[in-house]
Scaffold this motif. Structure first.
Motif, mmCIF file in Angstrom:
data_model
loop_
_atom_site.group_PDB
_atom_site.id
_atom_site.type_symbol
_atom_site.label_atom_id
_atom_site.label_comp_id
_atom_site.label_asym_id
_atom_site.label_seq_id
_atom_site.Cartn_x
_atom_site.Cartn_y
_atom_site.Cartn_z
ATOM 1 N N GLU A 43 0.861 -1.182 0.000
ATOM 2 C CA GLU A 43 0.000 0.000 0.000
ATOM 3 C C GLU A 43 0.898 1.233 0.000
ATOM 4 O OE1 GLU A 43 -3.365 0.076 -0.098
ATOM 5 O OE2 GLU A 43 -3.362 -2.097 -0.240
ATOM 6 N N ASP A 44 0.495 2.273 -0.701
ATOM 7 C CA ASP A 44 1.326 3.478 -0.743
ATOM 8 C C ASP A 44 0.524 4.771 -0.648
ATOM 9 O OD1 ASP A 44 0.162 3.552 -3.238
ATOM 10 O OD2 ASP A 44 2.034 3.781 -4.341
ATOM 11 N N VAL A 45 -0.710 4.681 -0.174
ATOM 12 C CA VAL A 45 -1.551 5.868 -0.050
ATOM 13 C C VAL A 45 -1.818 6.147 1.425
ATOM 14 C CG1 VAL A 45 -3.788 6.905 -0.592
ATOM 15 C CG2 VAL A 45 -2.620 5.498 -2.292
ATOM 16 N N ALA A 46 -1.364 7.308 1.892
ATOM 17 C CA ALA A 46 -1.617 7.750 3.259
ATOM 18 C C ALA A 46 -2.860 8.632 3.255
ATOM 19 C CB ALA A 46 -0.411 8.514 3.799
ATOM 20 N N ILE A 47 -3.717 8.425 4.242
ATOM 21 C CA ILE A 47 -5.011 9.105 4.295
ATOM 22 C C ILE A 47 -5.071 9.995 5.529
ATOM 23 C CG2 ILE A 47 -7.503 8.741 4.481
ATOM 24 C CD1 ILE A 47 -6.984 5.972 3.157
ATOM 25 N N CYS A 48 -5.656 11.160 5.364
ATOM 26 C CA CYS A 48 -5.909 12.035 6.503
ATOM 27 C C CYS A 48 -7.221 11.587 7.146
ATOM 28 C CB CYS A 48 -6.016 13.494 6.065
ATOM 29 S SG CYS A 48 -6.434 14.587 7.445
ATOM 30 N N PRO A 49 -7.217 11.334 8.473
ATOM 31 C CA PRO A 49 -8.456 10.886 9.119
ATOM 32 C C PRO A 49 -9.515 11.983 9.270
ATOM 33 C CG PRO A 49 -6.701 11.095 10.740
ATOM 34 C CD PRO A 49 -6.084 11.353 9.392
ATOM 35 N N SER A 50 -9.142 13.251 9.046
ATOM 36 C CA SER A 50 -10.082 14.352 9.261
ATOM 37 C C SER A 50 -10.702 14.921 7.987
ATOM 38 C CB SER A 50 -9.392 15.497 10.003
ATOM 39 O OG SER A 50 -9.005 15.079 11.287
ATOM 40 N N CYS A 51 -10.081 14.656 6.854
ATOM 41 C CA CYS A 51 -10.635 15.186 5.599
ATOM 42 C C CYS A 51 -10.467 14.133 4.501
ATOM 43 C CB CYS A 51 -9.951 16.507 5.223
ATOM 44 S SG CYS A 51 -8.236 16.358 4.703
ATOM 45 N N SER A 52 -10.771 14.468 3.298
ATOM 46 C CA SER A 52 -10.757 13.487 2.212
ATOM 47 C C SER A 52 -9.436 13.436 1.447
ATOM 48 C CB SER A 52 -11.891 13.799 1.238
ATOM 49 O OG SER A 52 -11.694 15.084 0.679
ATOM 50 N N LEU A 53 -8.437 14.188 1.892
ATOM 51 C CA LEU A 53 -7.172 14.212 1.144
ATOM 52 C C LEU A 53 -6.356 12.943 1.352
ATOM 53 C CD1 LEU A 53 -5.933 17.880 1.682
ATOM 54 C CD2 LEU A 53 -7.062 16.910 -0.316
ATOM 55 N N MET A 54 -5.640 12.565 0.287
ATOM 56 C CA MET A 54 -4.752 11.408 0.309
ATOM 57 C C MET A 54 -3.452 11.790 -0.379
ATOM 58 S SD MET A 54 -7.358 8.367 -0.778
ATOM 59 C CE MET A 54 -8.276 9.303 -1.985
ATOM 60 N N VAL A 55 -2.342 11.232 0.100
ATOM 61 C CA VAL A 55 -1.048 11.428 -0.549
ATOM 62 C C VAL A 55 -0.443 10.066 -0.862
ATOM 63 C CG1 VAL A 55 -0.536 13.670 0.493
ATOM 64 C CG2 VAL A 55 0.225 11.599 1.646
ATOM 65 N N GLN A 56 0.333 10.039 -1.922
ATOM 66 C CA GLN A 56 1.044 8.819 -2.271
ATOM 67 C C GLN A 56 2.444 8.884 -1.662
ATOM 68 O OE1 GLN A 56 1.572 8.028 -6.455
ATOM 69 N NE2 GLN A 56 1.698 5.841 -6.042
ATOM 70 N N VAL A 57 2.820 7.814 -0.957
ATOM 71 C CA VAL A 57 4.131 7.722 -0.335
ATOM 72 C C VAL A 57 5.107 7.181 -1.375
ATOM 73 C CG1 VAL A 57 5.478 6.785 1.573
ATOM 74 C CG2 VAL A 57 3.018 7.217 1.868
ATOM 75 N N VAL A 58 6.164 7.937 -1.634
ATOM 76 C CA VAL A 58 7.169 7.529 -2.608
ATOM 77 C C VAL A 58 8.305 6.849 -1.855
ATOM 78 C CG1 VAL A 58 8.750 8.316 -4.401
ATOM 79 C CG2 VAL A 58 6.546 9.472 -4.083
ATOM 80 N N PHE A 59 8.520 5.558 -2.136
ATOM 81 C CA PHE A 59 9.559 4.802 -1.455
ATOM 82 C C PHE A 59 9.933 3.573 -2.266
ATOM 83 C CE2 PHE A 59 5.718 2.662 -0.309
ATOM 84 C CZ PHE A 59 6.059 1.335 -0.064
ATOM 85 N N GLU A 60 11.088 3.031 -1.934
ATOM 86 C CA GLU A 60 11.535 1.752 -2.479
ATOM 87 C C GLU A 60 11.395 0.717 -1.368
ATOM 88 O OE1 GLU A 60 12.491 1.241 -5.627
ATOM 89 O OE2 GLU A 60 12.232 3.355 -6.108
#
Length: 72
Positions: A43-60
């Motif tokens: 999984e590579d999507v971090a979610i904010c528990p307070s709003c609908s925004l999501m960010v993709q975590v860039v990693f190896e």
């Protein structure tokens, strides 16, 4: 369909070894969150528990080892 707000490098997240989660500040004032186990499972999507925004975590895959080592 998921809408990704941004792409953030794993090094920019704060790792909490007790909770085993990564956190990153969200524009709403809360924090995006994703667990180490989720990242290890691909999984590579971090979610904010307070709003609908999501960010993709860039990693190896090998980037995760340093965080696993912190738990030992």
């Amino acid at each position: 369909m998921e809408t990704i707000y941004d792409h953030i490098e794993i090094e920019d997240f704060i790792f909490d070894p007790i909770l085993q989660i990564f956190q990153y500040p969200c524009p709403c004032g809360d924090r995006f969150q994703i667990s180490l186990d989720d990242l290890k499972d691909g999984e590579d999507v971090a979610i904010c528990p307070s709003c609908s925004l999501m960010v993709q975590v860039v990693f190896e895959e090998e980037d995760l080892q340093q965080y696993v080592d912190q738990l030992s």
